[in-house]
Design an enzyme around this catalytic site. Sequence first.
Site, PDB file in Angstrom:
ATOM      1  CD1 TRP A 164       4.045   4.686 -32.444  1.00  0.00           C
ATOM      2  CD2 TRP A 164       5.066   5.420 -34.298  1.00  0.00           C
ATOM      3  NE1 TRP A 164       3.336   5.768 -32.934  1.00  0.00           N
ATOM      4  CE2 TRP A 164       3.934   6.229 -34.058  1.00  0.00           C
ATOM      5  CE3 TRP A 164       5.867   5.687 -35.412  1.00  0.00           C
ATOM      6  CZ2 TRP A 164       3.581   7.289 -34.895  1.00  0.00           C
ATOM      7  CZ3 TRP A 164       5.519   6.732 -36.244  1.00  0.00           C
ATOM      8  CH2 TRP A 164       4.385   7.531 -35.982  1.00  0.00           C
ATOM      9  CD  GLU A 210       6.753   4.828 -29.353  1.00  0.00           C
ATOM     10  OE1 GLU A 210       7.495   4.297 -30.210  1.00  0.00           O
ATOM     11  OE2 GLU A 210       6.857   6.021 -29.005  1.00  0.00           O
ATOM     12  CE  LYS A 232       2.370  10.485 -31.805  1.00  0.00           C
ATOM     13  NZ  LYS A 232       3.207  10.746 -32.968  1.00  0.00           N
ATOM     14  CG  ASP A 275       7.312   8.797 -26.882  1.00  0.00           C
ATOM     15  OD1 ASP A 275       7.236   9.892 -26.286  1.00  0.00           O
ATOM     16  OD2 ASP A 275       7.941   8.659 -27.947  1.00  0.00           O
ATOM     17  CG  HIS A 287       3.607   8.949 -27.679  1.00  0.00           C
ATOM     18  ND1 HIS A 287       3.912   7.842 -28.428  1.00  0.00           N
ATOM     19  CD2 HIS A 287       4.231   9.975 -28.273  1.00  0.00           C
ATOM     20  CE1 HIS A 287       4.724   8.182 -29.421  1.00  0.00           C
ATOM     21  NE2 HIS A 287       4.926   9.477 -29.346  1.00  0.00           N
ATOM     22  CG  HIS A 346      10.584   5.868 -27.271  1.00  0.00           C
ATOM     23  ND1 HIS A 346      10.010   5.871 -28.517  1.00  0.00           N
ATOM     24  CD2 HIS A 346      11.557   4.918 -27.318  1.00  0.00           C
ATOM     25  CE1 HIS A 346      10.597   4.956 -29.271  1.00  0.00           C
ATOM     26  NE2 HIS A 346      11.533   4.353 -28.573  1.00  0.00           N
ATOM     27  CG  ASP A 389       7.343  18.082 -31.060  1.00  0.00           C
ATOM     28  OD1 ASP A 389       7.225  17.066 -31.783  1.00  0.00           O
ATOM     29  OD2 ASP A 389       8.435  18.437 -30.587  1.00  0.00           O
ATOM     30  CG  ASP A 423       8.890  13.324 -30.986  1.00  0.00           C
ATOM     31  OD1 ASP A 423       9.153  12.285 -30.375  1.00  0.00           O
ATOM     32  OD2 ASP A 423       7.904  13.450 -31.725  1.00  0.00           O
ATOM     33  CG  ASP A 467      11.157   9.117 -29.993  1.00  0.00           C
ATOM     34  OD1 ASP A 467      11.820   9.663 -30.905  1.00  0.00           O
ATOM     35  OD2 ASP A 467      10.009   8.673 -30.149  1.00  0.00           O
TER      36      ASP A 467
HETATM   37  C1  RNT Z   1       6.370   8.535 -32.926  1.00  0.00           C
HETATM   38  C2  RNT Z   1       7.009   7.578 -31.991  1.00  0.00           C
HETATM   39  C3  RNT Z   1       8.200   6.835 -32.536  1.00  0.00           C
HETATM   40  C4  RNT Z   1       9.104   7.700 -33.378  1.00  0.00           C
HETATM   41  C5  RNT Z   1      10.433   7.073 -33.718  1.00  0.00           C
HETATM   42  C6  RNT Z   1      11.122   7.792 -34.826  1.00  0.00           C
HETATM   43  O1  RNT Z   1       5.439   9.319 -32.330  1.00  0.00           O
HETATM   44  O2  RNT Z   1       7.365   8.232 -30.816  1.00  0.00           O
HETATM   45  O3  RNT Z   1       8.865   6.231 -31.496  1.00  0.00           O
HETATM   46  O4  RNT Z   1       9.353   8.925 -32.772  1.00  0.00           O
HETATM   47  O5  RNT Z   1      10.285   5.749 -33.980  1.00  0.00           O
HETATM   48 ZN    ZN Z   2       8.581   7.202 -29.392  1.00  0.00          ZN
END
Ligand code: RNT
Ligand code: ZN
Length: 419
Positions: free
Chosen positions: A186, A226, A228, A259, A262, A286, A294, A296, A326
């Site tokens: 990523w 990955e 986003k 993810d 994302h 993820h 956010d 995460d 993640d």
């Molecule tokens: C960031 C990505 C990535 C990170 C990690 C720490 O937006 O999701 O995967 O969160 O690699």
């Molecule tokens: Zn991620």
Amino acid sequence: MNETKIKGAYAIARERYAENGVNTEQVLRELDAVPISIQCWQGDDVLGFESPEAGLSGGIQTTGNYPGRARNARELRSDLELALSLIPGAKRLNLHAIYLEADGPVERDRIEPRHFQGWIDWAREHGLGLDFNPTCFSHPKSAQNLTLSHPDNEIRRFWIDHCIACRRISEYMGEQLKTPAIMNIWVPDGYKDTPAGRLEPRKRLIASLDAVLEAMDGKHHKVAVEGKLFGIGAESCTVGSNEFYMAYAATRKTLLCLDAGHFHPTESVADKISTCLCFLDEILLHVSRPVRWDSDHVVLFDDATIAIAQEIVRCDGLKRVNVGLDFFDASINRIAAWVIGTRNFRKALLFAMLEPRSALKDAEGRFDYTARLAWMEEAKSLPWTAVWEYYCMSKSVPPGIEWLDSVRKYETEVLSKRG
Ligand code: RNT
Ligand code: ZN
């Protein structure tokens, strides 16, 4: 919780499910074998061990200052050991390059397998597979929020070499632990405001990724990419969008990492899984939770998470969908965050695996969408929690909230004493 009561409730649940054509014993065997890759970075706010002054950049952020952040590998492993003991089922550990253990500073394009020997030995001891990630952020050479797509040849080369070094490390991890490591790339590359050109950076990203892939063969590791939607400071353009990586993964035969945080908030990440499985051999997840800006937050047992688990199961994709987590929350006990998020995804998998599949398929086959909906809703109130508690008990893991007592005890005895 009382063992006899849990067993009694399970016996009733097992029968209820059997009446609906579901064999709970078989489900539990299968569930237990599905590995969930736990992200090491929840334990220390994504800071790593490169230097005590390390900060986090790249458009991602941890907020909160709950006491007890792990400051070195010894502390992080100790925290992980507690978390692992409270989570049932097969587990892997997902590391980032910044979690190296070295005597002095090592540039990222120079890191070597030996810098991860401590993690490998520890993983072997605890029966864990390892996964890995190049760290293309939190570094002076990523200050412009451009790495593999940077217009400067030298900077781009640096990040290509970092990714190649990470492939060597991943290969070594996979070989040592006899289970392939998934190395997920990523990069934060993007622009706060509308770029004058989106095509050039994307072409540079392709060329850089190709250089990383062509550098070596991988017998013991697999590469994932990955995408986003946006990051903080990269609101207007992310070079590695989902479409970009979907096409990249399909043409280069890498894994695609989805993810859950994302995408646009109304997009269903679960819906993407079946499409991916039509065009890719394997994918990486993820599992995460987006809230406002956010991506995460700690994973919940919520509709979005359940839908992901259901899609994996309904696609018969347990062998082709690699599950990673993640999230990073610094505002609550970090070990509790691991336990809550990981148990939640395991619960979602169980819930999905207990679905009365033959009744659903049968109804759909007859175009009886009334019965299909009725069954789907009925499944929600079948006694799956009795199966969950029995499963935890049989794995010597706390079935219910008692796990929090162990975390609290550790907080008093260990975490609260960290500076
Ligand atoms: C960031 C990505 C990535 C990170 C990690 C720490 O937006 O999701 O995967 O969160 O690699
Ligand atoms: Zn991620």
